[in-house]
Design a protein around this motif. Structure first.
Motif, PDB file in Angstrom:
ATOM      1  N   GLU A 157      21.959  19.149  -5.073  1.00 52.90           N
ATOM      2  CA  GLU A 157      23.186  18.679  -4.416  1.00 52.90           C
ATOM      3  C   GLU A 157      23.235  19.108  -2.944  1.00 52.90           C
ATOM      4  OE1 GLU A 157      26.674  19.135  -6.778  1.00 52.90           O
ATOM      5  OE2 GLU A 157      28.001  18.441  -5.171  1.00 52.90           O
ATOM      6  N   GLN A 158      22.818  20.355  -2.663  1.00 52.22           N
ATOM      7  CA  GLN A 158      22.738  20.808  -1.258  1.00 52.22           C
ATOM      8  C   GLN A 158      21.837  19.891  -0.446  1.00 52.22           C
ATOM      9  OE1 GLN A 158      21.108  24.767  -1.173  1.00 52.22           O
ATOM     10  NE2 GLN A 158      22.932  25.641  -2.163  1.00 52.22           N
ATOM     11  N   ARG A 159      20.672  19.576  -1.027  1.00 51.37           N
ATOM     12  CA  ARG A 159      19.713  18.747  -0.284  1.00 51.37           C
ATOM     13  C   ARG A 159      20.214  17.314  -0.148  1.00 51.37           C
ATOM     14  NH1 ARG A 159      13.547  20.842  -1.342  1.00 51.37           N
ATOM     15  NH2 ARG A 159      14.007  22.999  -0.843  1.00 51.37           N
ATOM     16  N   PHE A 160      20.925  16.845  -1.177  1.00 57.24           N
ATOM     17  CA  PHE A 160      21.528  15.510  -1.095  1.00 57.24           C
ATOM     18  C   PHE A 160      22.470  15.455   0.102  1.00 57.24           C
ATOM     19  CE2 PHE A 160      24.809  12.387  -1.895  1.00 57.24           C
ATOM     20  CZ  PHE A 160      24.127  11.309  -2.434  1.00 57.24           C
ATOM     21  N   ASN A 161      23.351  16.469   0.224  1.00 57.53           N
ATOM     22  CA  ASN A 161      24.313  16.493   1.339  1.00 57.53           C
ATOM     23  C   ASN A 161      23.608  16.614   2.687  1.00 57.53           C
ATOM     24  OD1 ASN A 161      26.549  16.206  -0.331  1.00 57.53           O
ATOM     25  ND2 ASN A 161      26.666  18.406  -0.728  1.00 57.53           N
ATOM     26  N   ALA A 162      22.537  17.432   2.725  1.00 61.12           N
ATOM     27  CA  ALA A 162      21.790  17.590   3.979  1.00 61.12           C
ATOM     28  C   ALA A 162      21.135  16.272   4.376  1.00 61.12           C
ATOM     29  CB  ALA A 162      20.734  18.682   3.816  1.00 61.12           C
ATOM     30  N   ALA A 163      20.758  15.477   3.366  1.00 62.60           N
ATOM     31  CA  ALA A 163      20.047  14.221   3.632  1.00 62.60           C
ATOM     32  C   ALA A 163      21.010  13.075   3.929  1.00 62.60           C
ATOM     33  CB  ALA A 163      19.162  13.862   2.441  1.00 62.60           C
ATOM     34  N   ASN A 164      22.316  13.352   3.851  1.00 60.70           N
ATOM     35  CA  ASN A 164      23.322  12.285   3.975  1.00 60.70           C
ATOM     36  C   ASN A 164      24.268  12.560   5.142  1.00 60.70           C
ATOM     37  OD1 ASN A 164      24.806   9.975   3.202  1.00 60.70           O
ATOM     38  ND2 ASN A 164      26.222  11.240   2.008  1.00 60.70           N
ATOM     39  N   PRO A 165      23.747  12.549   6.372  1.00 60.81           N
ATOM     40  CA  PRO A 165      24.572  12.930   7.528  1.00 60.81           C
ATOM     41  C   PRO A 165      25.770  12.001   7.743  1.00 60.81           C
ATOM     42  CG  PRO A 165      22.463  12.000   8.240  1.00 60.81           C
ATOM     43  CD  PRO A 165      22.379  12.203   6.753  1.00 60.81           C
ATOM     44  N   GLY A 214       0.820  -1.218   0.000  1.00 63.42           N
ATOM     45  CA  GLY A 214       0.000   0.000   0.000  1.00 63.42           C
ATOM     46  C   GLY A 214       0.846   1.257   0.000  1.00 63.42           C
ATOM     47  N   PRO A 215       0.206   2.419   0.120  1.00 67.40           N
ATOM     48  CA  PRO A 215       0.892   3.705   0.015  1.00 67.40           C
ATOM     49  C   PRO A 215       2.024   3.900   1.032  1.00 67.40           C
ATOM     50  CG  PRO A 215      -1.491   3.991   0.073  1.00 67.40           C
ATOM     51  CD  PRO A 215      -1.220   2.545   0.328  1.00 67.40           C
ATOM     52  N   ALA A 216       1.834   3.414   2.277  1.00 66.56           N
ATOM     53  CA  ALA A 216       2.858   3.612   3.304  1.00 66.56           C
ATOM     54  C   ALA A 216       4.165   2.939   2.889  1.00 66.56           C
ATOM     55  CB  ALA A 216       2.392   3.052   4.648  1.00 66.56           C
ATOM     56  N   PHE A 217       4.033   1.723   2.367  1.00 66.26           N
ATOM     57  CA  PHE A 217       5.227   0.998   1.937  1.00 66.26           C
ATOM     58  C   PHE A 217       5.868   1.695   0.736  1.00 66.26           C
ATOM     59  CE2 PHE A 217       7.296  -2.479  -0.465  1.00 66.26           C
ATOM     60  CZ  PHE A 217       8.213  -2.843   0.498  1.00 66.26           C
ATOM     61  N   ALA A 218       5.049   2.145  -0.193  1.00 70.52           N
ATOM     62  CA  ALA A 218       5.564   2.826  -1.377  1.00 70.52           C
ATOM     63  C   ALA A 218       6.342   4.075  -0.981  1.00 70.52           C
ATOM     64  CB  ALA A 218       4.425   3.185  -2.315  1.00 70.52           C
ATOM     65  N   ALA A 219       5.885   4.756   0.083  1.00 76.91           N
ATOM     66  CA  ALA A 219       6.557   5.985   0.505  1.00 76.91           C
ATOM     67  C   ALA A 219       7.954   5.694   1.037  1.00 76.91           C
ATOM     68  CB  ALA A 219       5.733   6.705   1.564  1.00 76.91           C
ATOM     69  N   SER A 220       8.129   4.536   1.698  1.00 78.10           N
ATOM     70  CA  SER A 220       9.442   4.259   2.278  1.00 78.10           C
ATOM     71  C   SER A 220      10.420   3.709   1.249  1.00 78.10           C
ATOM     72  CB  SER A 220       9.293   3.291   3.453  1.00 78.10           C
ATOM     73  OG  SER A 220       8.724   2.081   3.012  1.00 78.10           O
ATOM     74  N   GLY A 221      10.035   2.686   0.511  1.00 78.17           N
ATOM     75  CA  GLY A 221      10.959   2.083  -0.435  1.00 78.17           C
ATOM     76  C   GLY A 221      10.893   2.709  -1.816  1.00 78.17           C
ATOM     77  N   GLY A 222       9.851   3.509  -2.060  1.00 79.30           N
ATOM     78  CA  GLY A 222       9.552   3.961  -3.402  1.00 79.30           C
ATOM     79  C   GLY A 222      10.636   4.779  -4.074  1.00 79.30           C
ATOM     80  N   ALA A 223      11.163   5.786  -3.348  1.00 79.28           N
ATOM     81  CA  ALA A 223      12.113   6.701  -3.973  1.00 79.28           C
ATOM     82  C   ALA A 223      13.387   5.963  -4.372  1.00 79.28           C
ATOM     83  CB  ALA A 223      12.430   7.853  -3.030  1.00 79.28           C
ATOM     84  N   VAL A 224      13.850   5.050  -3.514  1.00 80.26           N
ATOM     85  CA  VAL A 224      15.055   4.297  -3.850  1.00 80.26           C
ATOM     86  C   VAL A 224      14.796   3.467  -5.106  1.00 80.26           C
ATOM     87  CG1 VAL A 224      16.662   2.509  -3.141  1.00 80.26           C
ATOM     88  CG2 VAL A 224      15.910   4.212  -1.488  1.00 80.26           C
ATOM     89  N   LYS A 225      13.715   2.684  -5.070  1.00 88.94           N
ATOM     90  CA  LYS A 225      13.404   1.816  -6.222  1.00 88.94           C
ATOM     91  C   LYS A 225      13.267   2.607  -7.506  1.00 88.94           C
ATOM     92  CE  LYS A 225      11.276  -2.347  -4.467  1.00 88.94           C
ATOM     93  NZ  LYS A 225      10.709  -1.931  -3.166  1.00 88.94           N
ATOM     94  N   ALA A 258      13.747  10.510   6.137  1.00 87.55           N
ATOM     95  CA  ALA A 258      13.885  11.584   7.118  1.00 87.55           C
ATOM     96  C   ALA A 258      13.515  12.898   6.436  1.00 87.55           C
ATOM     97  CB  ALA A 258      15.313  11.613   7.641  1.00 87.55           C
ATOM     98  N   ARG A 259      13.310  13.942   7.235  1.00 92.06           N
ATOM     99  CA  ARG A 259      12.823  15.207   6.690  1.00 92.06           C
ATOM    100  C   ARG A 259      13.704  15.756   5.547  1.00 92.06           C
ATOM    101  NH1 ARG A 259       9.644  19.774   8.551  1.00 92.06           N
ATOM    102  NH2 ARG A 259       8.934  18.587  10.328  1.00 92.06           N
ATOM    103  N   PRO A 260      15.049  15.821   5.711  1.00 90.77           N
ATOM    104  CA  PRO A 260      15.859  16.342   4.598  1.00 90.77           C
ATOM    105  C   PRO A 260      15.775  15.462   3.354  1.00 90.77           C
ATOM    106  CG  PRO A 260      17.154  16.137   6.622  1.00 90.77           C
ATOM    107  CD  PRO A 260      15.855  15.448   6.870  1.00 90.77           C
ATOM    108  N   GLY A 261      15.628  14.161   3.559  1.00 93.83           N
ATOM    109  CA  GLY A 261      15.494  13.247   2.434  1.00 93.83           C
ATOM    110  C   GLY A 261      14.206  13.495   1.665  1.00 93.83           C
TER     111      GLY A 261
END
Ligand code: CA
Ligand code: CA
Ligand code: CA
Ligand code: CA
Length: 130
Positions: free
Chosen positions: A98-106, A18-29, A119-122
Motif C-alpha cells: 500500500e505504501q508503494r502504491f501511494n508512492a507510485a500514484n502522485p 517484444g519484451p519492451a512492450f511487455a514491460a510497459s503494458g504488461g503489469a496493467v494487463k 516510473a521508478r516507484p511503480g
C-alpha cells in the motif's frame, strides 16, 4: 504472397509485442481484473496476496528473507517488519504494497496507469506483485 508492406507490418507487430512492450503494458494487463486499463489498490492487493501465497511454500503464513528472493533489501525488510521477528506476515507485506502504491500514484486518483507503473516507484511496486 506477402507484399513488402505486409512484411514490414508483421515486423512492426513482432517488435511491438517484444519484451519492451511487455514491460510497459504488461503489469496493467496482468493484474487489471476489471479491465479498465488501470490498477486500483484492490487489484494490486489481490495480486500481492497471490504472490505472497506463491512465495510461501512452507505455508507458515510468513515470508522470510529467503522466501522474498531479493524483492526487499535487508533495510526494506526491517522497515516493513515492525515486530522485528525477521519475517513478514501478509498484513505486513500488504502494508508495504500500500505504501508503494501511494508512492507510485502522485496524482492521487486512486488508480495506477501504465505510465505510473513504469516510473521508478511503480516498478518498485510491481516487484512485490510478480
Ligand atoms: Ca482496473
Ligand atoms: Ca514461510
Ligand atoms: Ca514480522
Ligand atoms: Ca494515478
Amino acid at each position: 504472397m506477402m507484399s513488402r508492406h505486409s512484411v514490414a507490418l508483421a515486423l512492426t507487430i513482432a517488435l511491438l509485442s517484444g519484451p519492451a512492450f511487455a514491460a510497459s503494458g504488461g503489469a496493467v494487463k496482468m493484474f487489471d481484473t476489471d479491465n479498465d486499463g488501470t490498477l486500483d489498490l484492490a487489484e494490486v492487493k489481490k495480486a500481492a496476496t497471490a504472490l505472497f501465497t506463491k512465495l510461501d511454500p512452507d505455508r507458515d503464513g510468513t515470508l522470510d528473507a529467503r522466501e522474498l528472493r531479493g524483492r526487499l533489501s535487508a533495510k526494506e525488510l526491517a522497515a516493513a517488519d515492525p515486530d522485528r521477528d525477521g519475517t513478514l506476515t501478509l498484513d505486513e507485506y500488504l502494508a508495504v504494497v500500500e505504501q508503494r502504491f501511494n508512492a507510485a500514484n502522485p496524482d492521487k486518483d486512486g488508480t495506477l496507469d501504465a505510465k505510473e507503473l513504469n516510473a521508478r516507484p511503480g516498478r518498485a511496486l510491481v516487484r512485490l506483485l510478480r
